[in-house]
Design an enzyme around this catalytic site. Structure first.
Site, short mmCIF file in Angstrom:
data_model
loop_
_atom_site.label_atom_id
_atom_site.label_comp_id
_atom_site.label_asym_id
_atom_site.label_seq_id
_atom_site.Cartn_x
_atom_site.Cartn_y
_atom_site.Cartn_z
N ILE A 43 -3.86 -17.13 17.57
CA ILE A 43 -3.84 -18.55 17.20
C ILE A 43 -5.18 -18.82 16.53
CG2 ILE A 43 -3.60 -20.92 18.01
CD1 ILE A 43 -2.30 -19.63 20.60
N GLU A 44 -5.16 -18.80 15.20
CA GLU A 44 -6.41 -18.96 14.45
C GLU A 44 -6.80 -20.43 14.35
OE1 GLU A 44 -6.00 -15.00 11.66
OE2 GLU A 44 -5.80 -16.96 10.70
N CYS A 53 -7.44 -14.76 20.41
CA CYS A 53 -6.84 -13.45 20.15
C CYS A 53 -5.51 -13.34 20.89
CB CYS A 53 -7.75 -12.33 20.61
SG CYS A 53 -9.33 -12.25 19.77
N GLU A 55 -4.47 -10.81 22.51
CA GLU A 55 -4.73 -10.19 23.81
C GLU A 55 -5.21 -11.23 24.83
OE1 GLU A 55 -5.74 -9.37 20.73
OE2 GLU A 55 -6.67 -7.39 20.76
N CYS A 86 -10.87 -6.76 20.16
CA CYS A 86 -12.25 -7.09 19.84
C CYS A 86 -13.12 -6.89 21.08
CB CYS A 86 -12.35 -8.52 19.32
SG CYS A 86 -12.11 -9.79 20.59
N CYS A 89 -12.31 -9.28 23.99
CA CYS A 89 -11.07 -8.94 24.71
C CYS A 89 -11.25 -7.68 25.55
CB CYS A 89 -9.90 -8.83 23.75
SG CYS A 89 -9.38 -10.43 23.10
#
Length: 131
Positions: A43-44, A53, A55, A86, A89
């Site tokens: 969800i940007e 992210c 994850e 990342c 995460c």
């Protein structure tokens, strides 16, 4: 649950992605120690630090439902590269399950690679419990 099914569920979650900036949909499925599964998608946000992210979304869903231990997480992204979690995460996974298995798949052909979290995060920060 099989690796294939975990990644199929991640593909389903990936379709719900909101990715107007990177234009890359990403989905994740986390399998808990008791066999329950939770999914999430990227969800940007125009404020990049506010992006969630896939994850982290899946892990948050599991934690919100009362789960604290994970067997594995499956991640799939559009394209022909393996998207690894990342650093944030990786550390989030380590907080709850340092031994989690990480599956990373390519949407272009469905192939995946598998890593123990320790290979991706060899020197994690120490958790609140001292682990």
């Amino acid at each position: 649950m099989t690796d294939k099914r975990i990644l199929e569920m991640a593909v389903e979650a990936m379709e719900n992605s909101y990715a107007p900036y990177s234009l890359t949909k990403i989905g994740a499925t986390v399998e808990c120690d008791d066999g329950s599964v939770f999914t999430g998608c990227v969800i940007e946000n125009v404020a990049i630090g506010s992006t969630i992210c896939a994850e982290a979304a899946a892990i948050a869903a599991a934690i919100s439902a009362g789960h604290r231990g994970f067997k594995r997480i499956g991640i799939i992204a559009e394209g022909d590269v393996y998207r690894l979690p990342c650093g944030n995460c990786r550390q989030l996974l380590n907080e709850f399950s340092p031994q989690v298995e990480v599956l990373c798949a390519r949407a272009s052909d469905g192939r995946f690679v598998s890593y123990p979290l320790s290979a991706l995060l060899p020197l994690p920060l120490v958790s609140a419990s001292g682990d």
